[in-house]
Design a protein around this motif. Structure first.
Motif, PDB file in Angstrom:
ATOM      1  N   MET A   1       0.829  -1.212   0.000  1.00  0.00           N
ATOM      2  CA  MET A   1       0.000   0.000   0.000  1.00  0.00           C
ATOM      3  C   MET A   1       0.860   1.258   0.000  1.00  0.00           C
ATOM      4  N   SER A   2       1.939   1.242  -0.778  1.00  0.00           N
ATOM      5  CA  SER A   2       2.805   2.414  -0.786  1.00  0.00           C
ATOM      6  C   SER A   2       2.109   3.620  -1.398  1.00  0.00           C
ATOM      7  N   SER A   3       1.106   3.358  -2.286  1.00  0.00           N
ATOM      8  CA  SER A   3       0.431   4.474  -2.954  1.00  0.00           C
ATOM      9  C   SER A   3      -0.342   5.334  -1.963  1.00  0.00           C
ATOM     10  N   VAL A   4      -0.671   4.760  -0.803  1.00  0.00           N
ATOM     11  CA  VAL A   4      -1.419   5.519   0.200  1.00  0.00           C
ATOM     12  C   VAL A   4      -0.575   6.693   0.712  1.00  0.00           C
ATOM     13  N   ASP A   5       0.722   6.460   0.785  1.00  0.00           N
ATOM     14  CA  ASP A   5       1.586   7.500   1.342  1.00  0.00           C
ATOM     15  C   ASP A   5       2.008   8.536   0.311  1.00  0.00           C
ATOM     16  N   ARG A   6       1.889   8.172  -0.956  1.00  0.00           N
ATOM     17  CA  ARG A   6       2.304   9.115  -1.983  1.00  0.00           C
ATOM     18  C   ARG A   6       1.220  10.169  -2.178  1.00  0.00           C
ATOM     19  N   PRO A   7       1.601  11.447  -2.083  1.00  0.00           N
ATOM     20  CA  PRO A   7       0.559  12.463  -2.223  1.00  0.00           C
ATOM     21  C   PRO A   7       0.114  12.579  -3.668  1.00  0.00           C
ATOM     22  N   GLY A   8      -1.134  12.981  -3.835  1.00  0.00           N
ATOM     23  CA  GLY A   8      -1.601  13.232  -5.187  1.00  0.00           C
ATOM     24  C   GLY A   8      -2.948  12.611  -5.476  1.00  0.00           C
ATOM     25  N   VAL A   9      -3.481  13.026  -6.594  1.00  0.00           N
ATOM     26  CA  VAL A   9      -4.800  12.580  -6.997  1.00  0.00           C
ATOM     27  C   VAL A   9      -4.692  11.236  -7.711  1.00  0.00           C
ATOM     28  N   THR A  10      -5.464  10.258  -7.261  1.00  0.00           N
ATOM     29  CA  THR A  10      -5.577   9.002  -8.000  1.00  0.00           C
ATOM     30  C   THR A  10      -7.061   8.725  -8.239  1.00  0.00           C
ATOM     31  N   GLN A  11      -7.348   7.868  -9.211  1.00  0.00           N
ATOM     32  CA  GLN A  11      -8.746   7.547  -9.512  1.00  0.00           C
ATOM     33  C   GLN A  11      -9.446   6.966  -8.281  1.00  0.00           C
ATOM     34  N   LEU A  12      -8.746   6.121  -7.556  1.00  0.00           N
ATOM     35  CA  LEU A  12      -9.349   5.493  -6.379  1.00  0.00           C
ATOM     36  C   LEU A  12      -9.677   6.538  -5.309  1.00  0.00           C
ATOM     37  N   ARG A  13      -8.771   7.496  -5.118  1.00  0.00           N
ATOM     38  CA  ARG A  13      -9.000   8.541  -4.115  1.00  0.00           C
ATOM     39  C   ARG A  13     -10.187   9.416  -4.508  1.00  0.00           C
ATOM     40  N   VAL A  14     -10.297   9.710  -5.800  1.00  0.00           N
ATOM     41  CA  VAL A  14     -11.424  10.514  -6.252  1.00  0.00           C
ATOM     42  C   VAL A  14     -12.730   9.742  -6.030  1.00  0.00           C
ATOM     43  N   ALA A  15     -12.685   8.434  -6.268  1.00  0.00           N
ATOM     44  CA  ALA A  15     -13.877   7.608  -6.037  1.00  0.00           C
ATOM     45  C   ALA A  15     -14.273   7.639  -4.559  1.00  0.00           C
ATOM     46  N   ARG A  16     -13.267   7.572  -3.680  1.00  0.00           N
ATOM     47  CA  ARG A  16     -13.549   7.632  -2.238  1.00  0.00           C
ATOM     48  C   ARG A  16     -14.194   8.968  -1.885  1.00  0.00           C
ATOM     49  N   SER A  17     -13.684  10.025  -2.482  1.00  0.00           N
ATOM     50  CA  SER A  17     -14.223  11.365  -2.245  1.00  0.00           C
ATOM     51  C   SER A  17     -15.670  11.453  -2.720  1.00  0.00           C
ATOM     52  N   GLU A  18     -15.940  10.898  -3.897  1.00  0.00           N
ATOM     53  CA  GLU A  18     -17.307  10.949  -4.422  1.00  0.00           C
ATOM     54  C   GLU A  18     -18.243  10.104  -3.573  1.00  0.00           C
ATOM     55  N   TRP A  19     -17.724   9.024  -3.004  1.00  0.00           N
ATOM     56  CA  TRP A  19     -18.520   8.190  -2.104  1.00  0.00           C
ATOM     57  C   TRP A  19     -18.915   9.002  -0.866  1.00  0.00           C
ATOM     58  N   THR A  20     -17.940   9.720  -0.295  1.00  0.00           N
ATOM     59  CA  THR A  20     -18.229  10.590   0.851  1.00  0.00           C
ATOM     60  C   THR A  20     -19.280  11.632   0.481  1.00  0.00           C
ATOM     61  N   LYS A  21     -19.140  12.218  -0.709  1.00  0.00           N
ATOM     62  CA  LYS A  21     -20.092  13.239  -1.143  1.00  0.00           C
ATOM     63  C   LYS A  21     -21.497  12.667  -1.263  1.00  0.00           C
ATOM     64  N   LEU A  22     -21.584  11.474  -1.873  1.00  0.00           N
ATOM     65  CA  LEU A  22     -22.893  10.856  -2.092  1.00  0.00           C
ATOM     66  C   LEU A  22     -23.577  10.547  -0.764  1.00  0.00           C
ATOM     67  N   CYS A  23     -22.788  10.044   0.191  1.00  0.00           N
ATOM     68  CA  CYS A  23     -23.370   9.616   1.456  1.00  0.00           C
ATOM     69  C   CYS A  23     -23.685  10.780   2.382  1.00  0.00           C
ATOM     70  N   SER A  24     -23.129  11.947   2.115  1.00  0.00           N
ATOM     71  CA  SER A  24     -23.241  13.015   3.108  1.00  0.00           C
ATOM     72  C   SER A  24     -24.364  13.997   2.814  1.00  0.00           C
ATOM     73  N   LEU A  25     -25.237  13.646   1.875  1.00  0.00           N
ATOM     74  CA  LEU A  25     -26.362  14.543   1.609  1.00  0.00           C
ATOM     75  C   LEU A  25     -27.666  13.865   1.977  1.00  0.00           C
ATOM     76  N   ARG A  26     -28.458  14.578   2.743  1.00  0.00           N
ATOM     77  CA  ARG A  26     -29.737  14.042   3.187  1.00  0.00           C
ATOM     78  C   ARG A  26     -30.646  13.770   1.989  1.00  0.00           C
ATOM     79  N   SER A  27     -30.642  14.705   1.014  1.00  0.00           N
ATOM     80  CA  SER A  27     -31.537  14.567  -0.138  1.00  0.00           C
ATOM     81  C   SER A  27     -31.234  13.290  -0.932  1.00  0.00           C
TER      82      SER A  27
END
Lengths: 266, 303
Positions: A1-27
């Motif tokens: 899991m060395s990629s976890v420590d490397r800073p920067g945007v990855t497709q997986l990280r963006v997916a995690r971010s979008e997951w947080t966004k989707l789950c965090s809206l009441r609507s």
């Protein structure tokens, strides 16, 4: 899991971010709940009505009742909720201004579109499959009290229809997202979605029947429906054909959305 | 360092930014000053790659923003327009942006405390006051601990305490050697916070100089004179290089002559003076002087 420590945007990280966004809206949570309740609720109501009136139905009426149609009737309504939410997940970024923060974090832009589609597709697939199965067993249980219209998941085409219905809802969601990304406006996106899915098909009935047949067979509505219909008429697409046509149409729209996302100012 | 070369942005028939070239140096707070509608926000959007320039280039640390593999670690931005979903809590908003870069939750917690949003982090951002929204925006900008900060109207909506806080914060960040670029339409704010100024009007560069130089250069000296025979004095001072305005009650405002020169002329002609005051151009006046020709929406004055 060395990629976890490397800073920067990855497709997986963006997916995690979008997951947080989707789950965090009441609507969003409410819309998904509504879609599930519609998918489950209508078959249960429908099954109850059939069960209650069975004794008073003529033999031909009884013969017209298909258990799978009853189990999947909710999909026709929940597609609206899935579609509207799909449009909204994209257009709300623009209407709220969130898109500026999103694209500042991911300036290459495309990873955001892929992530949004992947996350929403995964959520709708899980939710749709679960609710279709609940609708199937629920409606069967209601009908079972009169020992009528009994089928099993193992019967021919049943599993295919159930999976087809879930896949149909996933494609509806992606189709709506692409429309939202192209139109970038909530009212416009929802109107376009409704126009293509609900307004154009009946309008085509004014055309000569052969023309109507030639066009409407390939529209998302009937192509998508072929994915989970139990029986197929001579003029209708096969389940695989329906999937291919609807998935192809959706892929084209996603392509246009991707191109515009990269090209346009935001 | 931010470097713009010939930066131009055309929206339809409107040229929002016009052949703009400037450099923002690290270690200083650089103020980006211009009247409303002068192209400040557009320039900010061009730096962030949200809009593509019609012509010219703009780079941060030598690279186009779009080419950064980890942009939040390079540039932190606060845009003037609200950039968040009002239905999401402040914490989730920060977390979602942090996750795009794999920035840990501990950093999100740290920032929530730093900007003073600890008590409201789990409230929906749509319920925030302007000042709280601004603090959240600043937290987003600082998330990746970037070398360059780009803040569009950062003091907007902040209370005096908040303004003091952000001023101290920005000066501290610049002192650490970071590039700090803040826009404002308020000259007085810039004078207190900025070391250097880039002034634009109607999309093009008006001035690029230190705050001290700006004040010295801007607006020639103005002298207020009160005299019973003001009309007579005004006629004596008349010269193409001199501008005299009279309020009609014996008070004149003269530019183009020093108070010494005016006093000499008055004495030579035996005119008594009741007041002779050199007026230092105020910051706002200096700014307005610089941008007078470039104000887009000028109020129509009817005499």
């Amino acid at each position: 899991m060395s990629s976890v420590d490397r800073p920067g945007v990855t497709q997986l990280r963006v997916a995690r971010s979008e997951w947080t966004k989707l789950c965090s809206l009441r609507s969003t949570r409410w819309s998904l709940l509504a879609a599930a309740l519609l998918t489950i609720g209508f078959p249960l109501i429908f099954a109850s009505v059939v069960e209650a009136h069975w004794g008073r139905m003529s033999p031909s009426e009884q013969a017209n009742r298909q258990p799978l149609d009853i189990a999947l009737v909710g999909v026709n309504i929940s597609q609206l909720a899935i579609g509207v939410l799909g449009v909204l997940l994209i257009t709300a970024e623009y209407s709220t201004g969130m898109i500026r923060a999103t694209l500042s974090a991911v300036p290459k832009r495309l990873p955001v579109l892929w992530a949004k589609i992947a996350v929403y597709a995964a959520v709708t697939f899980g939710l749709a499959l679960l609710s279709v199965l609940v609708a199937f067993f629920g409606s069967q249980a209601i009908l079972n009290s009169k020992h009528i219209l009994q089928i099993g998941l193992g019967d021919p085409d049943v599993i295919r229809s159930v999976l087809g219905a879930a896949a149909f809802l996933v494609l509806i969601g992606i189709f709506a997202m692409a429309l939202g990304a192209i139109v970038r406006n909530t009212a416009g996106g929802i109107a376009t979605f409704a126009l293509i899915l609900f307004v154009i098909p009946p309008l085509l009935n004014v055309l000569p029947p052969t023309w109507n047949q030639a066009i409407s067979t390939y529209l998302p509505d009937s192509a998508g429906r072929a994915m989970f219909a139990l029986s197929h008429g001579a003029n209708e697409l096969s389940p695989a054909g329906g999937l291919a046509v609807f998935a192809g149409t959706t892929a084209c729209l996603v392509g246009i959305a991707a191109l515009l996302l990269v090209r346009r100012d935001s | 360092m931010i470097e713009a070369i010939g930066l131009t942005k055309q929206y339809g028939s409107k040229r929002a930014v016009d052949d703009l070239s400037f450099t923002v140096q690290p270690g200083l707070v650089t103020g980006f000053l211009g009247p409303n509608g002068s192209g400040k926000s557009t320039t900010m959007r061009l730096i962030l790659g949200l809009d593509a320039p019609t012509a010219g280039t703009v780079t941060v640390a030598g690279r186009r923003y779009r080419d950064f593999p980890a942009p939040l670690h390079e540039v932190g931005a606060l845009l003037e327009a609200r950039s968040l979903h009002p239905g999401r809590t402040a914490y989730r908003h920060l977390l979602a942006l942090a996750q795009t870069h794999g920035i840990p939750r501990s950093r999100v917690d740290e920032l929530v405390d730093l900007v003073g949003l600890h008590d409201v982090a789990n409230k929906r951002a749509g319920k925030f006051s302007l000042g709280m929204g601004q603090r959240l925006g600043i937290a987003v900008a600082l998330l990746g601990d970037p070398q360059t900060l780009l803040l569009d109207e950062p003091v907007n909506g902040l209370d005096p305490e908040g303004i003091h806080w952000i001023r101290t914060l920005l000066r501290g960040l610049a002192a650490e050697g970071r590039t700090v670029f803040i826009s404002s339409h308020l000259m007085s704010e810039m004078a207190l916070t900025a070391d250097h100024l880039i002034v634009i009007g109607r999309g093009h560069l008006v001035a690029d100089m230190s705050v001290t130089d700006f004040l010295a250069t801007a607006s020639g000296q103005l002298v207020r004179v009160r005299a019973p025979r003001a009309t007579e004095l005004a006629a004596l001072l008349s010269d193409p290089a001199v501008h005299v305005t009279s309020d009609g009650t014996g008070s004149l405002e003269v530019s183009g002559l020093s108070s010494d020169q005016i006093g000499e002329i008055a004495a030579a002609n035996g005119i008594a003076l009741h007041e002779l005051t050199p007026l230092r151009a105020s910051l706002e006046e200096a700014f307005m002087d610089f941008t007078r020709e470039d104000v887009e929406y000028k109020p129509q004055v009817h005499a």
